[in-house]
Design an enzyme around this catalytic site. Structure first.
Site, short mmCIF file in Angstrom:
data_model
loop_
_atom_site.label_atom_id
_atom_site.label_comp_id
_atom_site.label_asym_id
_atom_site.label_seq_id
_atom_site.Cartn_x
_atom_site.Cartn_y
_atom_site.Cartn_z
N HIS A 31 2.89 0.16 2.24
CA HIS A 31 1.91 0.34 1.15
C HIS A 31 1.61 -1.00 0.48
CE1 HIS A 31 2.41 4.91 0.20
NE2 HIS A 31 2.20 4.69 1.47
N ASP A 42 4.06 -2.02 -4.66
CA ASP A 42 2.66 -1.89 -4.25
C ASP A 42 1.74 -1.67 -5.45
OD1 ASP A 42 3.85 0.73 -4.45
OD2 ASP A 42 2.10 1.56 -3.43
N GLN A 43 2.25 -1.03 -6.49
CA GLN A 43 1.43 -0.75 -7.67
C GLN A 43 1.12 -2.01 -8.48
OE1 GLN A 43 2.73 2.77 -9.86
NE2 GLN A 43 3.97 3.29 -8.08
#
Length: 177
Positions: A135, A112-113
């Site tokens: 996420h 997700d980052q």
């Protein structure tokens, strides 16, 4: 996009408060054994740190473990847990083992980052991941809505997916060229 072969295992185990340092050492040993069992026949370079945190660095009793595997393609996949004595070591090892079984180059905590950086980058970005976390799905939705770009999610073997997009090519105009 390839993960590569696992070549190293790093373990950081800790306790705090009135818990004995031996719990940290036992947790590191249990975690190492569990990962080696999940990767039979794989020769791993293992580094372990087991410690008791100083009273100045911690409030109360607690334990935890963070472990990560590195591959010959410079990929890193991790597992972690906080909790009760040896249970956290087993949880962390199971988490890392699940990441390694997928064969993906990105674990659920990183996937997700990466989305925002892919969306803002110049050119085409892609990575191989296990099943997408909620996420990650949310990050993709938000980036698509705000930046008017489209991510492609391409299913591949073992429930893995390739996540890709063409970023907007954002450049910082305040940087001196």
């Amino acid at each position: 996009m390839e993960r590569g072969d696992v070549i190293g295992l790093h373990i950081y185990s800790y306790v705090a408060g009135t818990l004995s340092e031996s719990i940290s050492q036992d947790s590191a040993r249990v975690a190492e054994d569990a990962v080696k069992k999940a990767l039979p026949g794989v020769q791993l370079k293992v580094s372990k740190t087991a410690r008791k945190e100083s009273a100045a660095d911690a409030v109360g009793n607690g334990s935890g473990i963070f472990m990560w595997a590195e591959t010959d393609k410079s990929r890193v996949l991790a597992g972690s847990a906080v909790g009760s004595k040896l249970t956290d070591a087993v949880k962390a090892a199971a988490m890392l083992g699940e990441h390694l079984k997928t064969g993906a180059a990105v674990d659920e905590h990183l996937q997700d980052q990466l989305i925002i950086f892919m969306a803002l980058a110049k050119g085409h970005s892609r990575y191989l991941s296990g099943p997408l976390s909620l996420h990650t799905q949310t990050a993709i939705y938000i980036c698509e809505q705000i930046l008017s770009i489209k991510f492609q999610i391409i299913p591949v073997a073992n429930e893995n997916v390739i996540v890709e997009c063409d970023g907007i090519g954002l450049e910082n105009s305040l940087l001196i060229q």
